[in-house]
Structure formats: C-alpha cells, structure tokens
Design an enzyme around this catalytic site. Structure first.
Site, PDB file in Angstrom:
ATOM      1  CG  ASN A  11      -2.085   0.746   1.110  1.00  0.00           C
ATOM      2  OD1 ASN A  11      -2.770   0.895   2.060  1.00  0.00           O
ATOM      3  ND2 ASN A  11      -2.523   1.321   0.062  1.00  0.00           N
TER       4      ASN A  11
ATOM      5  CG  ASN B 159      -8.695   7.814  -0.439  1.00  0.00           C
ATOM      6  OD1 ASN B 159      -8.312   6.851  -0.114  1.00  0.00           O
ATOM      7  ND2 ASN B 159     -10.025   8.181   0.095  1.00  0.00           N
TER       8      ASN B 159
ATOM      9  CB  CYS C  24      -5.043   5.351   5.547  1.00  0.00           C
ATOM     10  SG  CYS C  24      -3.969   3.895   4.292  1.00  0.00           S
ATOM     11  N   GLY C  25      -4.608   2.792   8.083  1.00  0.00           N
ATOM     12  CA  GLY C  25      -3.770   2.082   8.779  1.00  0.00           C
ATOM     13  C   GLY C  25      -2.174   1.809   8.234  1.00  0.00           C
ATOM     14  CG  ASN C  26      -1.075  -0.764   5.350  1.00  0.00           C
ATOM     15  OD1 ASN C  26      -0.512  -1.368   6.327  1.00  0.00           O
ATOM     16  ND2 ASN C  26      -1.691  -1.303   4.497  1.00  0.00           N
TER      17      ASN C  26
ATOM     18  CG  ASN D 151     -12.154   0.976   2.326  1.00  0.00           C
ATOM     19  OD1 ASN D 151     -11.527   1.675   1.313  1.00  0.00           O
ATOM     20  ND2 ASN D 151     -11.908   1.675   3.482  1.00  0.00           N
TER      21      ASN D 151
ATOM     22  NE  ARG E 239     -14.540   5.040   2.372  1.00  0.00           N
ATOM     23  CZ  ARG E 239     -15.244   5.778   3.168  1.00  0.00           C
ATOM     24  NH1 ARG E 239     -16.701   5.787   2.813  1.00  0.00           N
ATOM     25  NH2 ARG E 239     -14.862   6.183   4.396  1.00  0.00           N
TER      26      ARG E 239
ATOM     27  CB  CYS F 126      -6.600  -2.667   3.274  1.00  0.00           C
ATOM     28  SG  CYS F 126      -7.633  -1.613   3.940  1.00  0.00           S
ATOM     29  N   GLY F 127      -4.347  -1.828   5.927  1.00  0.00           N
ATOM     30  CA  GLY F 127      -4.118  -2.002   7.333  1.00  0.00           C
ATOM     31  C   GLY F 127      -5.437  -2.119   8.014  1.00  0.00           C
ATOM     32  CB  THR F 128      -8.223   0.260   8.881  1.00  0.00           C
ATOM     33  OG1 THR F 128      -8.380   0.756   7.476  1.00  0.00           O
ATOM     34  CG2 THR F 128      -7.503   1.525   9.407  1.00  0.00           C
TER      35      THR F 128
END
Length: 264
Positions: free
Chosen positions: A6, A59, A68-70, A175, A194, A203-205
């Site tokens: 990511n 985004n 965004c986790g990552n 997402n 999204r 996708c971290g989260t």
C-alpha cells in the site's frame, strides 16, 4: 513509502500543507506512469504537543479520508525519521482520533487503535457465489469484510465495485475486504478500496476489521496474521470484551521508505 504494498507519497507538512494542494494535484502525483504513483498522499507534521505527530490522509482521487492503517504505520516511521516522535512511542494524531504508535524495527511499526465495535451484518446486502458471510465494521473508516472460498477466484474489480456502491451501504459505501483461509490454515485478503476505486496491495485497517470478524465468526483467535495481496503479512491483535466490542487493538506491519526527493 510502502506499507506492505500500500504505497504513499509522504509530504513533510512543515514544508507543504494540504492547503497548498488541489485534488487535481493529488491525482497527478498519484497517477501511475505519469506521476510518482501511489494509493494516496499523506501529510506528516508536528502534533499538538511535543512527542506527537499529525497525519492527514488523502486518497489517490484527492478525496479526504479520516484514517488509513498502513499510512499510519508509514507516518510513524517518517515521524521518527523527522524527529517528531521517538521510536519507543508517540501520539499519532489523525482525523479519526489519536493513536499510540511506535517504530519497532527498521521499516516496521505498531499502531494501537481505538476499540472496534462488534462487526455486524448488513440488512439487505445480498451475497454472491462463493461468498459465505459478510459483516460491516469501522476501523477509522468503514470496511465490509466478506468471507469467500478463494480470494484468487474473486472478480475483484466487478464484485468489489458492486458491493462498494451497494444501496445497503449507502450513502458512504465502504472498503471491501475479501478474506479466505489458505491451504496452510492461514488467512489471505484482497481489497477493493473506495477513493481509489480499484485493488490495493494491502489494507491495514481492513486487516484489523478482518481480524475482528474472524474472531466474531469463531474461525480463529488473536493474534491473527493476514497475508496481503503483495505477499507481505499484517499482524492483528485484539481482545473481545464482554459487551462484544474489540479492545486493545494493535496493527503490526511495514512502514518502509522507498525513496525521497522534491516534487516540482
């Protein structure tokens, strides 16, 4: 920087802030082939007090997202590099809240997230062939976690878009994270994101939401390791509380600098 595939254009917010950018600027920079190429633009600067860093995320289409986790894992690494926080721990301030994070090794970070509400079924959402269960959860941003027989068989662009814009998820959408057990008993995940409107390599989260859903379905226990599309593994730790929500939530993964320079 990259967080398990990511990837992000990371901006030192002491030099340039979101006010200096238009959505067109962000789209141009994130465009692969004609720009730097990225899933989003992340601004990292000083937080509200010493030892805190501030992350603001957009985004690739220029739309703002609260979390965004990552990107948060990458921001932790960058904040350490910029001297905004210490590797042992910092307050990472985002538009979804303030999280504790730390740089645990070269190119790896840990993020302590807010409690996650119990994943819930979505009334009126229909499942397709090979889809076994689906729940909606929010980890800063909404994620629909879909249990499938085989992530490699998912027509991700078609099915991901259909679910992302399904009226049952209106008005915000979500997402879409497809997960499945692999032959070794581990977990794999693919994501339709999204704001990017396509597949991202991690996708971290979403991994956090998937880790909670796996526990909710009784298919595994914490910690849960989830292999992303890039082949890199994200680790999720979470404890289910008596009222059903998930507490002491941690995301562990990559936050690695690939190159640095000046955007002209």
């Amino acid at each position: 920087m990259t967080g398990s595939g990511n990837d992000f254009v990371m901006v030192d917010a002491r030099v340039s802030t979101p006010a200096d950018w238009t959505p067109d600027d962000m789209q141009a920079v994130c465009a692969r082939g004609t720009g730097i190429g990225a899933d989003g633009v992340v601004f990292v600067g000083p937080g509200s007090h010493p030892g805190a860093a501030r992350m603001i995320y957009y985004n690739a289409d220029g739309s703002h997202a609260a979390m965004c986790g990552n990107a948060a894992l990458c921001s932790t690494t960058l904040a350490t590099h910029l001297g905004l926080g210490t590797p042992a721990g910092m307050d990472l301030e985002t538009d979804a809240g303030t999280y504790q994070s730390r740089a645990v090794a070269a190119g790896r970070a840990e993020l302590h997230l807010a409690p996650v509400a119990r994943p819930a079924a979505v009334p009126g959402l229909g499942l397709g062939a090979g889809e076994r269960q689906a729940v909606l959860t929010k980890v800063g941003v909404p994620h629909l976690i879909v249990l499938v027989d085989d992530v490699d068989q998912v027509e991700l662009m078609e099915r991901g878009a259909a679910l992302r814009f399904d009226p049952a998820l209106a008005p915000d959408g979500a997402n879409i994270n497809f997960i499945a057990k692999d032959e070794s008993g581990g977990w794999r995940m693919r994501t339709y994101e999204r704001g990017i409107e396509g597949e991202t390599l991690a996708c971290g989260t979403g991994a956090v939401g998937a880790g909670c859903a796996i526990q909710e379905w009784g298919l595994g226990a914490s910690p849960v390791n989830i292999e992303s599309r890039s082949g890199r593994v994200l680790g999720v730790r979470a404890s289910k509380a008596q009222d059903g929500h998930y507490d002491d939530v941690w995301l562990v993964g990559e936050g690695r600098m690939v190159f640095r320079g000046v955007i002209t």
